[in-house]
Scaffold this motif. Structure first.
Motif, PDB file in Angstrom:
ATOM      1  N   HIS A 178       1.065  -1.063   0.064  1.00  0.00           N
ATOM      2  CA  HIS A 178       0.007   0.050   0.044  1.00  0.00           C
ATOM      3  C   HIS A 178       0.606   1.395   0.054  1.00  0.00           C
ATOM      4  O   HIS A 178       0.700   2.239  -0.893  1.00  0.00           O
ATOM      5  N   ASN A 243      -8.820   2.719  -8.887  1.00  0.00           N
ATOM      6  CA  ASN A 243     -10.004   2.564  -7.887  1.00  0.00           C
ATOM      7  C   ASN A 243     -10.009   3.340  -6.961  1.00  0.00           C
ATOM      8  O   ASN A 243     -11.119   4.038  -6.722  1.00  0.00           O
ATOM      9  N   HIS A 244      -8.897   3.571  -5.965  1.00  0.00           N
ATOM     10  CA  HIS A 244      -9.028   4.433  -4.623  1.00  0.00           C
ATOM     11  C   HIS A 244      -8.111   5.821  -4.818  1.00  0.00           C
ATOM     12  O   HIS A 244      -8.797   6.429  -4.172  1.00  0.00           O
ATOM     13  N   ARG A 246      -8.057   8.829  -5.964  1.00  0.00           N
ATOM     14  CA  ARG A 246      -8.777   9.837  -6.459  1.00  0.00           C
ATOM     15  C   ARG A 246      -9.516  10.530  -5.363  1.00  0.00           C
ATOM     16  O   ARG A 246      -9.495  10.298  -4.172  1.00  0.00           O
ATOM     17  N   LYS A 249     -12.216  10.099  -3.298  1.00  0.00           N
ATOM     18  CA  LYS A 249     -12.222   8.946  -2.262  1.00  0.00           C
ATOM     19  C   LYS A 249     -11.435   9.587  -1.011  1.00  0.00           C
ATOM     20  O   LYS A 249     -11.144   8.847  -0.078  1.00  0.00           O
ATOM     21  N   TYR A 317      -4.901  11.672  -2.402  1.00  0.00           N
ATOM     22  CA  TYR A 317      -6.042  11.984  -2.790  1.00  0.00           C
ATOM     23  C   TYR A 317      -6.169  13.228  -3.569  1.00  0.00           C
ATOM     24  O   TYR A 317      -7.143  13.578  -4.282  1.00  0.00           O
ATOM     25  N   ASP A 325      -4.498   1.083 -10.028  1.00  0.00           N
ATOM     26  CA  ASP A 325      -4.177   0.490  -8.696  1.00  0.00           C
ATOM     27  C   ASP A 325      -4.383  -0.768  -8.619  1.00  0.00           C
ATOM     28  O   ASP A 325      -4.068  -1.572  -7.463  1.00  0.00           O
ATOM     29  N   PHE A 346      -3.210  -2.633  -2.664  1.00  0.00           N
ATOM     30  CA  PHE A 346      -3.548  -2.721  -1.336  1.00  0.00           C
ATOM     31  C   PHE A 346      -3.210  -3.882  -0.679  1.00  0.00           C
ATOM     32  O   PHE A 346      -3.884  -4.919  -0.217  1.00  0.00           O
TER      33      PHE A 346
END
Length: 458
Positions: A178, A243-244, A246, A249, A317, A325, A346
Motif C-alpha cells: 500500500h 480505484n482508490h 482519486r 475517495k 487523494y 491501482d 492494497f
C-alpha cells in the motif's frame, strides 16, 4: 569488434549512465568483485548523488559526466584518437522514457548494453531498440532480474526437468504494497502515464534495493513466458482501473488539506508522507524509500523540506496520478496453457509475489523466497529454500550483472539466456494486454504483432 571475447586477464570495464538506486545496485557488484568488473566512467545529473557514486567507485574526475550526451561525446573522441571506447559496456539506468535514445547511441558506438527494465515505454521505441542492438551486434541484457535470482533459477530447474509433467496453468499475484504504491505510482515518477507509461509496463519500478523483488510488470510477464517456453502467447485479455487514489475517495476528516504535514488526520492515514519518509529517517533509517526523494543522504531537514515542497508530501487523494491501482491479465499460450496475473496495490506484503504453477502431474507453490514441489505420482512434497547470494531483489541484481559481465567477457549473448528479440516479444505481450484493457476485447497476439510491425499500432 563489439561481439569479440574480451581479454580475460583484466576486469570488464563499465560506464554507468544514471547513478540512482538501480545504477547503484548493479554497480555494487564491481565493488564486491573488482577482478570481475570495474566502473570507470559515469553520468549523473544530481550533484550529491554524482559525488557519492564517483567516490565509492574511485572514478577518475575526467570520466565523471553530468549527462549521458557528455559521456558519449568524450567516448567518440577517444574512439577517434586512440581507437577505443571509454569502457567495454554500459549500464543504462536512466528514466524509462530515455532508454531507447541512450541505448541506440551506446550501441552505435559499439558498447555492450545492460538496460534497466522496461525496454522502452512505447512500441516504436522497443522496435527501434531491438533493431539498434541487432544491427550493432552487441551483447544486450535487460533488467529482468526475476530470471536471475536463486529462487527463480531453482524453480525454473524444476519446471524444465519435466518431473511434474506439462505446465498447464499459472496463477501469479503481485502484491505491490500500500505505501509502496503510494510512493512510486501516486506521488512518484510513475504516477502518470503521460510522463512514464501505462501501469502494466511501469508499475512499481522503484529504483530500490530495499524491496526484494522489483515490480515492473514487464518483468513478471517475461518470467511467466520464460516458464512456458517454447509455447508462446496467443491471446490476452485484461481488466483494471484506478480505484482508490482519486479525489472523491478523500476522507472527509482530511478537509481541505493538500499536504500530509498540514493534515488533521495524518496520524491515522496509511499513506502519510510523514510515516513513510520522515519517521523512519528520524529513527536512523536512511534507505529506501526516503533515499529516493532527496539528492544525497536523507536527514530530517531535507526530508522535511521535500514533504513541504515536493510531490512526496502531497495528499494521495490530491495528487496528479492516473495509473491503475489494480489489474488482472489473462494469457492463453500456444500449448493450451493459461496464465492469470494479478497486480494490486492494497497489500501488506511488498513485492513478495505469490505463485502457483499447475502441471499434469504435480504443483509448485512459491512466495519468492521458498517454494514447495508436490509430485502427484509419488504423493511426495519437498520444500526448497534457495539461498540468496545477497544484493537487491533476492540476489536477482547480482545474478543479472554477473551473468551480463560473463557474457561480455565471452562475447556470447547466449550466456544471458535471452536476447533483444525475445525481450521485445515479451514486451509486445504487455502492450497487447494494455490494448485489451483499454479497448475491452480479447487481443490475438499474432495479429497484434503483425499490426505493430506493419506500423498499424501506435
Amino acid at each position: 569488434m563489439p561481439g569479440d571475447p574480451q581479454d580475460s586477464s583484466r576486469p570488464v570495464t563499465l560506464a554507468v549512465i544514471g547513478c540512482g538506486q538501480r545504477g547503484q545496485n548493479y554497480a555494487e557488484y564491481a565493488l564486491k568483485y573488482p577482478t570481475k568488473c570495474r566502473v570507470v566512467a559515469m553520468a549523473e545529473p544530481r550533484p550529491k548523488t554524482r559525488e557519492i557514486f564517483a567516490k565509492a567507485h574511485r572514478v577518475d574526475a575526467t570520466l565523471v559526466f553530468n549527462t549521458w550526451e557528455e559521456l558519449l561525446s568524450a567516448s567518440a573522441d577517444t574512439i577517434k584518437t586512440v581507437g577505443r571506447r571509454l569502457a567495454d559496456a554500459v549500464i543504462v539506468a536512466v528514466h524509462d522514457h530515455a532508454h531507447r535514445e541512450v541505448t541506440e547511441a551506446c550501441a552505435a558506438q559499439g558498447y555492450h548494453v545492460l538496460c534497466e527494465k522496461p525496454m522502452a515505454t512505447s512500441i516504436d521505441d522497443c522496435l527501434r531498440m531491438e533493431k539498434a542492438v541487432r544491427d550493432a551486434g552487441v551483447i544486450f541484457g535487460m533488467g529482468h532480474v526475476l530470471r536471475y535470482s536463486p529462487y527463480t533459477k531453482a524453480l525454473t530447474a524444476v519446471v524444465r526437468s519435466g518431473e511434474l509433467g506439462e505446465l498447464v496453468n499459472v496463477t501469479h499475484l503481485e502484491p505491490v504494497g500500500h505505501y509502496h504504491f503510494a510512493h512510486s505510482y501516486v506521488r512518484g515518477h510513475w504516477a502518470r502515464e503521460e510522463d512514464a507509461s501505462f501501469s502494466l509496463m511501469t508499475k512499481s519500478c522503484q529504483r530500490s534495493a530495499e524491496p526484494r523483488f522489483t515490480h515492473k510488470h514487464c518483468s513478471d510477464i517475461d518470467v511467466l513466458c520464460y516458464w512456458l517456453t517454447p509455447a508462446t502467447p496467443t491471446r490476452v485479455s485484461s481488466f483494471g482501473s484506478l480505484n482508490h487514489f482519486r479525489k472523491e475517495k478523500k476522507p472527509e476528516k482530511a478537509g481541505n488539506a493538500t499536504r500530509c504535514l498540514d493534515c488533521p488526520m495524518e496520524a491515522e492515514c496509511p499513506y502519510s508522507g510523514k510515516k513513510i519518509y520522515l519517521n523512519p529517517v528520524s529513527r536512523g533509517n536512511v534507505h529506501w524509500p526516503a533515499s529516493t526523494i532527496v539528492d544525497g543522504i536523507p536527514d530530517i531537514e531535507n526530508i522535511t523540506d521535500a514533504l513541504k515542497t515536493g510531490p512526496y508530501g502531497q495528499c494521495v487523494y490530491e495528487s496528479n496520478n492516473d495509473v491503475c491501482d489494480n489489474q488482472v491479465v489473462n494469457i492463453e499460450f500456444s500449448s493450451g496453457a493459461t496464465v492469470s496475473f494479478t497486480m494490486v496495490a492494497f497489500t501488506d506484503l511488498i513485492c513478495d509475489r505469490q505463485t502457483r504453477l499447475h502441471f499434469t502431474h504435480g504443483e509448485i507453490v512459491g512466495n519468492m523466497s521458498s517454494f514447495t514441489v508436490t509430485n502427484f505420482r509419488t504423493n511426495h512434497t519437498t520444500r526448497h529454500h534457495p539461498a540468496s547470494e545477497g544484493g537487491g531483489h533476492g540476489g536477482g541484481d547480482t545474478g543479472l550483472i554477473r551473468t551480463f559481465v560473463e557474457a561480455v567477457r565471452a562475447g556470447d549473448q547466449k550466456i544471458l539466456d535471452t536476447d533483444a528479440s525475445e525481450v521485445l516479444r515479451s514486451h509486445l505481450t504487455v502492450f497487447a494486454a494494455e490494448a485489451s484493457r483499454r479497448e475491452g476485447r480479447v487481443v490475438d497476439c499474432t495479429d497484434f504483432e503483425a499490426a505493430v510491425r506493419s506500423g498499424n499500432v501506435a
